[in-house]
Design a protein around this motif. Structure first.
Motif, PDB file in Angstrom:
ATOM      1  N   UNK A   4      48.982  47.939  30.482  1.00 55.73           N
ATOM      2  CA  UNK A   4      50.057  47.299  31.229  1.00 55.73           C
ATOM      3  C   UNK A   4      50.292  47.987  32.573  1.00 55.73           C
ATOM      4  N   UNK A   5      49.532  49.038  32.840  1.00 52.27           N
ATOM      5  CA  UNK A   5      49.634  49.694  34.129  1.00 52.27           C
ATOM      6  C   UNK A   5      50.769  50.691  34.218  1.00 52.27           C
ATOM      7  N   UNK A  66      48.550  42.033  38.079  1.00 48.69           N
ATOM      8  CA  UNK A  66      48.226  41.839  39.498  1.00 48.69           C
ATOM      9  C   UNK A  66      49.507  41.931  40.322  1.00 48.69           C
ATOM     10  N   UNK A  67      50.003  43.154  40.399  1.00 46.13           N
ATOM     11  CA  UNK A  67      51.302  43.427  41.025  1.00 46.13           C
ATOM     12  C   UNK A  67      51.167  44.547  42.048  1.00 46.13           C
ATOM     13  N   UNK A 156      35.280  50.493  42.780  1.00 42.21           N
ATOM     14  CA  UNK A 156      36.294  50.065  43.758  1.00 42.21           C
ATOM     15  C   UNK A 156      37.686  50.196  43.165  1.00 42.21           C
ATOM     16  N   UNK A 157      38.676  50.334  44.028  1.00 39.23           N
ATOM     17  CA  UNK A 157      40.084  50.305  43.633  1.00 39.23           C
ATOM     18  C   UNK A 157      40.887  49.686  44.765  1.00 39.23           C
ATOM     19  N   UNK A 158      41.781  48.747  44.420  1.00 40.04           N
ATOM     20  CA  UNK A 158      42.578  48.064  45.447  1.00 40.04           C
ATOM     21  C   UNK A 158      43.892  47.586  44.827  1.00 40.04           C
ATOM     22  N   UNK A 159      44.892  47.314  45.666  1.00 37.08           N
ATOM     23  CA  UNK A 159      46.223  46.989  45.151  1.00 37.08           C
ATOM     24  C   UNK A 159      46.253  45.720  44.297  1.00 37.08           C
ATOM     25  N   UNK A 161      48.340  43.395  43.939  1.00 37.39           N
ATOM     26  CA  UNK A 161      48.839  42.139  44.525  1.00 37.39           C
ATOM     27  C   UNK A 161      47.918  41.593  45.615  1.00 37.39           C
ATOM     28  N   UNK A 162      46.746  42.231  45.841  1.00 39.41           N
ATOM     29  CA  UNK A 162      45.913  41.879  47.004  1.00 39.41           C
ATOM     30  C   UNK A 162      45.414  40.428  46.958  1.00 39.41           C
ATOM     31  N   UNK A 163      44.896  39.984  45.849  1.00 40.11           N
ATOM     32  CA  UNK A 163      44.304  38.652  45.760  1.00 40.11           C
ATOM     33  C   UNK A 163      43.059  38.541  46.623  1.00 40.11           C
ATOM     34  N   UNK A 164      42.430  37.357  46.633  1.00 40.48           N
ATOM     35  CA  UNK A 164      41.194  37.154  47.395  1.00 40.48           C
ATOM     36  C   UNK A 164      41.288  35.887  48.234  1.00 40.48           C
ATOM     37  N   UNK A 165      40.879  35.985  49.475  1.00 46.32           N
ATOM     38  CA  UNK A 165      40.754  34.818  50.353  1.00 46.32           C
ATOM     39  C   UNK A 165      39.269  34.688  50.694  1.00 46.32           C
ATOM     40  N   UNK A 166      38.587  33.784  50.004  1.00 44.82           N
ATOM     41  CA  UNK A 166      37.148  33.580  50.242  1.00 44.82           C
ATOM     42  C   UNK A 166      36.899  32.517  51.309  1.00 44.82           C
ATOM     43  N   UNK A 167      37.886  31.634  51.504  1.00 47.89           N
ATOM     44  CA  UNK A 167      37.680  30.443  52.331  1.00 47.89           C
ATOM     45  C   UNK A 167      37.255  30.745  53.760  1.00 47.89           C
ATOM     46  N   UNK A 168      37.909  31.718  54.406  1.00 44.51           N
ATOM     47  CA  UNK A 168      37.599  31.983  55.815  1.00 44.51           C
ATOM     48  C   UNK A 168      36.138  32.405  55.967  1.00 44.51           C
ATOM     49  N   UNK A 169      35.668  33.231  55.067  1.00 44.79           N
ATOM     50  CA  UNK A 169      34.285  33.709  55.150  1.00 44.79           C
ATOM     51  C   UNK A 169      33.307  32.583  54.807  1.00 44.79           C
ATOM     52  N   UNK A 170      33.656  31.763  53.830  1.00 47.64           N
ATOM     53  CA  UNK A 170      32.738  30.679  53.433  1.00 47.64           C
ATOM     54  C   UNK A 170      32.462  29.735  54.595  1.00 47.64           C
ATOM     55  N   UNK A 171      33.441  29.548  55.475  1.00 41.66           N
ATOM     56  CA  UNK A 171      33.264  28.582  56.570  1.00 41.66           C
ATOM     57  C   UNK A 171      32.143  28.986  57.524  1.00 41.66           C
ATOM     58  N   UNK A 172      32.053  30.250  57.891  1.00 37.62           N
ATOM     59  CA  UNK A 172      31.058  30.633  58.909  1.00 37.62           C
ATOM     60  C   UNK A 172      30.367  31.952  58.647  1.00 37.62           C
ATOM     61  N   UNK A 173      30.692  32.600  57.543  1.00 47.50           N
ATOM     62  CA  UNK A 173      30.058  33.883  57.243  1.00 47.50           C
ATOM     63  C   UNK A 173      30.648  35.008  58.076  1.00 47.50           C
TER      64      UNK A 173
END
Ligand code: 6PG
Ligand code: NI
Length: 204
Positions: A4-5, A66-67, A156-159, A161-173
């Motif tokens: 539970x962190x 995911x907090x 790897x370790x990251x916060x 609450x970070x989440x992922x935004x793949x869309x911007x990269x998918x558009x043009x790399x």
């Protein structure tokens, strides 16, 4: 080992011939078919895919809430290989909460982390065993395996609450690509990449 962190815990990164977490909750597998339009050589991509949906990379994660305040962690294995001249790589992403950073520790293999900001600033850092890489807030990140035979293995370790935004990269790399030139890795410009001020215009 669901956590539970809120309580301390330990685990091991087992260092045998096959590096592994002593415990994990989630195993993500990414194949070539999930990387459409990400590799520069579209014909090479289609040719490989018509023969087999190659395994590009795997991620083993420890599940935690995911907090904000929590640190999510795991290990990624980027397998060796190329699409045309371009080395196997992860999709890459901005964090959805863009002001969140990430720390990587390279356990095995050789490669690069390709990074950029929404404004188009870029950085490429080499990865080799025992190297620690800090990815600052606001920097999208993609790992690339330039090894001929070996996996690139990174912790790897990251916060939470970070989440992922793949869309911007998918558009043009990413702005920079890692390709093989005369038998060695080279950083080249991505011809499909546009500076931020030209993106909406071209899409319209
Ligand atoms: C993350 C980390 C890392 C990453 C994997 C796979 O924020 O989750 O950057 O664990 O997810 O290396 O890369 P992609 O998420 O870009 O497929
Ligand atoms: Ni990340």
């Amino acid at each position: 080992m669901p956590q539970n962190g809120n309580l301390p815990f330990t685990y091991e990164i087992l260092q045998g011939e096959n590096i592994a977490l002593s415990a994990y909750d989630n195993h993500i597998i990414r194949r070539l078919s999930s990387m459409k339009n990400q590799f520069l050589d579209l014909a090479a991509y289609d040719t490989i895919l018509s023969k087999q949906d190659s395994l590009l990379y795997e991620v083993y994660e420890i599940r935690l809430p995911e907090e904000a305040g929590v640190l999510l962690q795991g290990i990624s294995f980027i397998h060796p290989g190329k699409v045309g001249d371009e080395y196997f790589m992860t999709k890459g992403h901005f964090h959805a909460v863009i002001e969140t950073a990430e720390v990587y520790y390279c356990l095995r293999g050789t490669g690069y982390m390709v990074m950029e900001t929404p404004e188009g600033e870029w950085a490429v850092k080499a990865l080799s065993p025992h190297k620690v890489l800090y990815v600052p807030p606001r920097w999208a990140h993609r790992s690339v395996n330039t090894g001929a035979q070996e996996d690139l293995v990174i912790f790897f370790a990251y916060p939470g609450n970070a989440g992922h935004d793949y869309g911007s990269i998918e558009k043009q790399g990413f702005r920079k690509l890692i390709v093989e030139r005369a038998g060695v890795p080279a950083i080249i410009d991505n011809p499909r990449w546009l500076p931020p001020d030209r993106r909406n215009n071209e899409a319209a």
